[in-house]
Scaffold this motif. Structure first.
Motif, PDB file in Angstrom:
ATOM      1  N   UNK A 148     -18.363-107.547 -24.734  1.00  0.00           N
ATOM      2  CA  UNK A 148     -19.100-107.031 -23.620  1.00  0.00           C
ATOM      3  C   UNK A 148     -18.999-107.500 -22.290  1.00  0.00           C
ATOM      4  N   UNK A 149     -19.230-108.778 -22.473  1.00  0.00           N
ATOM      5  CA  UNK A 149     -19.226-109.816 -21.283  1.00  0.00           C
ATOM      6  C   UNK A 149     -17.889-110.009 -20.799  1.00  0.00           C
ATOM      7  N   UNK A 150     -16.631-110.079 -21.595  1.00  0.00           N
ATOM      8  CA  UNK A 150     -15.452-110.136 -21.017  1.00  0.00           C
ATOM      9  C   UNK A 150     -15.094-108.900 -20.162  1.00  0.00           C
ATOM     10  N   UNK A 151     -15.379-107.575 -20.786  1.00  0.00           N
ATOM     11  CA  UNK A 151     -15.207-106.491 -20.055  1.00  0.00           C
ATOM     12  C   UNK A 151     -15.763-106.444 -18.684  1.00  0.00           C
ATOM     13  N   UNK A 152     -17.176-106.789 -18.694  1.00  0.00           N
ATOM     14  CA  UNK A 152     -17.662-106.946 -17.395  1.00  0.00           C
ATOM     15  C   UNK A 152     -16.805-107.655 -16.266  1.00  0.00           C
ATOM     16  N   UNK A 153     -16.602-108.918 -16.725  1.00  0.00           N
ATOM     17  CA  UNK A 153     -15.730-109.710 -15.928  1.00  0.00           C
ATOM     18  C   UNK A 153     -14.517-109.553 -15.304  1.00  0.00           C
ATOM     19  N   UNK A 154     -13.809-108.783 -16.463  1.00  0.00           N
ATOM     20  CA  UNK A 154     -12.384-108.114 -16.103  1.00  0.00           C
ATOM     21  C   UNK A 154     -12.609-107.180 -15.035  1.00  0.00           C
ATOM     22  N   UNK A 155     -13.648-106.290 -15.249  1.00  0.00           N
ATOM     23  CA  UNK A 155     -13.722-105.068 -14.093  1.00  0.00           C
ATOM     24  C   UNK A 155     -14.645-105.535 -12.934  1.00  0.00           C
ATOM     25  N   UNK A 156     -15.186-106.741 -12.854  1.00  0.00           N
ATOM     26  CA  UNK A 156     -15.732-107.242 -11.703  1.00  0.00           C
ATOM     27  C   UNK A 156     -16.961-106.278 -11.576  1.00  0.00           C
ATOM     28  N   UNK A 157     -17.874-106.236 -12.808  1.00  0.00           N
ATOM     29  CA  UNK A 157     -18.771-105.226 -12.525  1.00  0.00           C
ATOM     30  C   UNK A 157     -20.261-106.010 -12.033  1.00  0.00           C
ATOM     31  N   UNK A 158     -20.919-105.198 -11.338  1.00  0.00           N
ATOM     32  CA  UNK A 158     -22.019-105.589 -10.874  1.00  0.00           C
ATOM     33  C   UNK A 158     -23.266-105.697 -12.151  1.00  0.00           C
ATOM     34  N   UNK A 159     -22.952-105.038 -13.114  1.00  0.00           N
ATOM     35  CA  UNK A 159     -23.969-104.957 -14.020  1.00  0.00           C
ATOM     36  C   UNK A 159     -23.453-104.056 -15.488  1.00  0.00           C
ATOM     37  N   UNK A 160     -23.906-104.386 -16.745  1.00  0.00           N
ATOM     38  CA  UNK A 160     -23.300-103.542 -17.678  1.00  0.00           C
ATOM     39  C   UNK A 160     -24.440-102.922 -18.371  1.00  0.00           C
ATOM     40  N   UNK A 161     -24.316-101.660 -19.085  1.00  0.00           N
ATOM     41  CA  UNK A 161     -25.276-100.844 -19.691  1.00  0.00           C
ATOM     42  C   UNK A 161     -25.309-100.472 -21.053  1.00  0.00           C
ATOM     43  N   UNK A 162     -26.306-100.471 -21.790  1.00  0.00           N
ATOM     44  CA  UNK A 162     -26.246-100.094 -23.216  1.00  0.00           C
ATOM     45  C   UNK A 162     -27.450 -99.165 -23.567  1.00  0.00           C
ATOM     46  N   UNK A 163     -27.611 -98.861 -24.879  1.00  0.00           N
ATOM     47  CA  UNK A 163     -28.442 -97.883 -25.132  1.00  0.00           C
ATOM     48  C   UNK A 163     -29.971 -98.516 -25.904  1.00  0.00           C
ATOM     49  N   UNK A 164     -30.884 -97.989 -25.743  1.00  0.00           N
ATOM     50  CA  UNK A 164     -32.137 -98.193 -26.800  1.00  0.00           C
ATOM     51  C   UNK A 164     -31.833 -97.303 -28.108  1.00  0.00           C
ATOM     52  N   UNK A 165     -30.973 -98.017 -28.891  1.00  0.00           N
ATOM     53  CA  UNK A 165     -30.711 -97.193 -30.027  1.00  0.00           C
ATOM     54  C   UNK A 165     -30.359 -97.947 -31.187  1.00  0.00           C
ATOM     55  N   UNK A 166     -30.314 -97.529 -32.364  1.00  0.00           N
ATOM     56  CA  UNK A 166     -29.633 -98.138 -33.490  1.00  0.00           C
ATOM     57  C   UNK A 166     -28.456 -97.347 -33.954  1.00  0.00           C
ATOM     58  N   UNK A 167     -27.348 -97.871 -34.384  1.00  0.00           N
ATOM     59  CA  UNK A 167     -26.025 -97.294 -34.887  1.00  0.00           C
ATOM     60  C   UNK A 167     -25.611 -97.598 -35.950  1.00  0.00           C
ATOM     61  N   UNK A 168     -26.242 -98.420 -36.724  1.00  0.00           N
ATOM     62  CA  UNK A 168     -25.858 -99.037 -38.164  1.00  0.00           C
ATOM     63  C   UNK A 168     -26.851 -99.736 -38.668  1.00  0.00           C
ATOM     64  N   UNK A 169     -26.935 -99.726 -40.011  1.00  0.00           N
ATOM     65  CA  UNK A 169     -28.256-100.120 -40.948  1.00  0.00           C
ATOM     66  C   UNK A 169     -27.830-100.758 -42.235  1.00  0.00           C
ATOM     67  N   UNK A 170     -28.419-101.528 -42.764  1.00  0.00           N
ATOM     68  CA  UNK A 170     -28.033-102.035 -44.114  1.00  0.00           C
ATOM     69  C   UNK A 170     -27.626-103.562 -43.765  1.00  0.00           C
ATOM     70  N   UNK A 171     -26.854-104.111 -44.823  1.00  0.00           N
ATOM     71  CA  UNK A 171     -26.407-105.711 -44.716  1.00  0.00           C
ATOM     72  C   UNK A 171     -27.402-106.516 -45.249  1.00  0.00           C
ATOM     73  N   UNK A 172     -27.268-107.657 -44.583  1.00  0.00           N
ATOM     74  CA  UNK A 172     -28.013-108.912 -45.116  1.00  0.00           C
ATOM     75  C   UNK A 172     -29.667-108.642 -45.379  1.00  0.00           C
ATOM     76  N   UNK A 173     -30.019-108.059 -44.452  1.00  0.00           N
ATOM     77  CA  UNK A 173     -31.580-107.745 -44.451  1.00  0.00           C
ATOM     78  C   UNK A 173     -32.179-106.879 -45.514  1.00  0.00           C
ATOM     79  N   UNK A 174     -31.229-106.111 -46.150  1.00  0.00           N
ATOM     80  CA  UNK A 174     -31.595-104.945 -46.952  1.00  0.00           C
ATOM     81  C   UNK A 174     -30.639-105.270 -48.211  1.00  0.00           C
TER      82      UNK A 174
END
Length: 466
Positions: A90-116
């Protein structure tokens, strides 16, 4: 500069002044270039390759059009800490685009793995986090990790939801206010999502606007959807409705947002219709926050009429030094991980509904997730519906009932094809040979040699003629 500070200087609270924008998608790239009055665009971050930017985006940037990358896969609301590689991408995309900010979501998109100690399940969609104090601690810590890893400020978006968590302790506005207070993060407020949550979860969008810190808004999303059987589907494939514009007017009565953007992800209309929607949004924003008498001006005959005196453009300062974040201990993360994997498993693997959830509504969400999987796979692997014909959708939905997505949509397409081939399908021999060749081209550990590619190309040509 890391994401904890202010971004490119702008009016008021240091947030960049973006103006009127539209979501950039390859399908409407030509139309966007021809639209007048577009100051900026937002591109899905995961669809951008920093070393090979689409020509259309390059041309827009040369014209001075700002491009903001919009991430969909970090899962900041998940129990795990953000993945280091995803943050670096995500950082690389922001730099490549010369973006003043980046955005994401207040959400979960996966679950499981080591914690469970269970396999990782992918939702392929943005799912809501519980509005509890523990979930807030996890989210805040994850946001701060992301802020420290990004070269520009971060803004996070409220999401649309079909389902509600039981025993929530905070309203949406309170949850967002606490998040800003503890992290200094900016907000991307989606007014269409506020409307979705009004229809689906009975939440009052005016109350949410009253409670959330509007001075922290980086920009606003506006999008269309439709209601079916009492459920609002945030499709981004239909025109913006009057109630959504009414919520936008309610927001404008409180603050002048630094940017407003029209989202459209499917069933793209002609350029003239896009221009008309942008005009309706612009008129809503420029209509002004209040009359001279101090009451909000009427916003039309929609669902959200003026109710309280206008706050105009009054802003409070976003904290320059956010409150220290309470770290979420591993025990808290493990408990939230178990709750999230139980919910996701019920949605994508057919396990029983967790206690306290509306089983009927979970069924609606489950079917919506499967339909989205089928649609996205058809887009990224158009050869599959071409090979399978009219039977593609039914075959994929049957597969989705027994095979959760575990590695993203491209892996899902390969797994689906493999599932069919193992079962001896399609029944038509020529179609089965075509599907076999398609799968072998993409599933092999290394690309086939030139001679093999030539033989396969010749074989395909023969099959097509048949």
């Amino acid at each position: 500069m890391n994401g904890n500070g202010n971004g490119t200087p702008g009016k008021g609270n240091g947030t960049p002044q973006l103006g009127m924008g539209i979501g950039w998608r390859p399908e409407i790239a030509d139309a966007i270039e021809g639209l007048s009055g577009v100051d900026w665009v937002e591109a899905v971050a995961e669809n951008i390759c920093p070393g090979h930017l689409p020509d259309a985006l390059v041309r827009l940037r040369k014209r001075g059009v700002t491009v903001v990358p919009h991430g969909v896969s970090l899962g900041l609301g998940g129990a795990d800490r953000p993945d280091v590689q995803r943050l670096a991408d995500l950082a690389a995309r922001a730099e490549a685009l010369g973006a003043p900010l980046v955005t994401e979501h207040i959400a979960f998109v996966r679950a499981g793995g080591a914690l469970t100690a269970s396999p990782v399940l992918e939702a392929g969609h943005l799912l809501p986090v519980p509005r509890t104090w523990d979930a807030l601690r996890v989210l805040c810590e994850n946001v701060r990790i992301a802020q420290d890893a990004l070269p520009v400020p971060l803004a996070v978006e409220n999401i649309a939801a079909l389902i509600s968590w039981p025993d929530e302790e905070l309203s949406e506005g309170q949850f967002l206010a606490e998040l800003v207070e503890r992290t200094g993060v900016r907000l991307l407020i989606d007014v269409a999502n506020l409307h979705t949550n009004h229809v689906n979860r009975g939440e009052d969008p005016v109350k949410a606007l009253d409670e959330l810190p509007v001075e922290a808004i980086a920009y606003v999303h506006v999008a269309g959807g439709l209601e079916r059987d009492g459920v609002w589907h945030d499709t981004h494939a239909h025109p913006v409705t009057r109630p959504v514009l009414d919520i936008l007017a309610e927001l404008r009565a409180r603050v002048s947002p630094p940017g407003v953007l029209l989202e459209r992800d499917d069933d793209f209309p002609p350029a003239a219709e896009l221009a008309g929607e942008l005009t309706a949004i612009r008129e809503t924003i420029t209509a002004g926050p209040a009359t001279a008498g101090g009451d909000r001006r009427p916003v039309g005959a929609g669902a959200y009429a003026p109710k309280t005196p206008a706050q105009g453009d009054a802003r409070r300062d976003v904290p320059e030094t956010p409150r220290p974040v309470e770290t979420a201990g591993d025990g808290v993360r493990a408990r939230i991980a178990l709750e999230q994997v139980a919910l996701l498993s019920s949605l994508v693997a057919g396990t029983p509904a967790p206690e306290g959830f509306d089983a009927r509504r979970l069924g609606v969400q489950s079917r919506a997730l499967a339909a989205k999987r089928a649609g996205v796979v058809a887009k990224i692997a158009p050869e599959l519906p071409e090979i399978l014909g009219a039977g593609y959708r039914a075959a994929f939905l049957a597969y989705a009932q027994i095979r959760p997505m575990r590695g993203g949509y491209r892996r899902d397409a390969l797994d689906f094809a493999e599932h069919l081939l193992i079962g001896g399908r399609p029944e038509d021999a020529a179609a089965r040979r075509r599907l076999t060749l398609w799968w072998e081209d993409r599933a092999a550990p290394r690309p086939p040699r030139r001679a093999t590619r030539l033989v396969r190309a010749a074989t395909r040509a023969v099959l097509v003629r048949k």
